[in-house]
Scaffold this motif. Structure first.
Motif: not given
Length: 258
Positions: A133-145
């Protein structure tokens, strides 16, 4: 080959959401993140713990961008509750999952289907679902984790830990697969050894804890048992290193060496 300017303060202004952020390792991650000028949201099952934690952190970090939201990971409505939480937090840059409950330590002959499922509700099922669920709310790209938490018992078996060990090892496998499924978002895990946290208060007396800590400290190459803020450094590393994904970082006082 020039890569241009490099951002040395990678967490400044980033939004870090920490499940289990009101005590132990999660609280340590919150403190280090705030010290790195990140915006922090802590989540816990207790509104009282959130309120007191936010108050304490704001006293320590007066200029902190800080908030807290309740999310009870033990409930059957966990997916709906995650959705409701993320709608409150909106976009985040890093999700740190340190939430856990008292480990289901028991002899194999006492394990039942119900006990086995209960043993994984918070530490495993909730971790997988928060990534989903959280992956949909993360900023896109490899800077996010997304950073999950396992423990050294997946590498170092101990008597009566069978019900828990499967979930610890499963978390390691899931991390690798999530790193592929959710790419380019990075997914990793931290594997702590023995850490002095309030979690153990539910399992043994203060005297028993002290004996275990003294025994472990004498055996560990570092000569000590870790504090939560020390282990929290591993989570900050995994947030900041945009080149690491699908990995397990151990921070165990060298316990596996002996």
């Amino acid at each position: 080959m020039s890569s241009g300017s490099y951002n040395y303060n990678k967490l400044a202004g980033k939004h870090v959401l920490i499940f289990g952020g009101t005590s132990g390792i999660g609280l340590g991650v919150a403190k280090l993140s705030l010290a790195a000028s990140a915006k922090v949201t802590v989540s816990s099952s207790s509104s009282k713990r959130i309120e007191s934690t936010v108050q304490d952190l704001k006293s320590e970090f007066p200029n902190a961008q800080l908030q807290g939201h309740v999310c009870d990971l033990s409930k059957d409505t966990i997916e709906e509750d995650f959705e409701a939480l993320f709608q409150k937090t909106n976009q985040v840059d890093h999700i740190v999952f340190t939430a856990t409950d008292a480990p289901a330590i028991m002899p194999v002959q006492e394990i039942t289907r119900e006990k086995l499922i209960a043993a994984g509700q918070v530490r495993f099922f909730a971790a997988v679902l928060v990534a989903k669920i959280g992956s949909r709310y993360l900023s896109p790209g490899p800077d996010s984790s997304i950073t999950l938490t396992t423990g050294t018992n997946w590498e170092h078996p101990m008597p009566n830990w069978t019900a828990v060990a499967g979930y610890l090892g499963g978390t390691c496998s899931v991390v690798c697969n999530l790193a592929v499924d959710l790419k380019p978002i990075r997914v990793n895990a931290v594997s702590p050894g023995l850490v002095k946290t309030p979690l153990w208060n539910n399992l043994m007396s203060e005297e028993e804890q002290e004996k275990i800590c003294q025994f472990s400290a004498a055996k560990n190459p570092t000569g000590r048992v870790a504090q939560p803020e020390e282990v929290a450094e591993a989570y900050l590393y995994l947030m900041k290193d945009t080149n690491i994904t699908g990995r397990i970082v151990s921070t165990d006082s060298g316990a596996l060496l002996v």
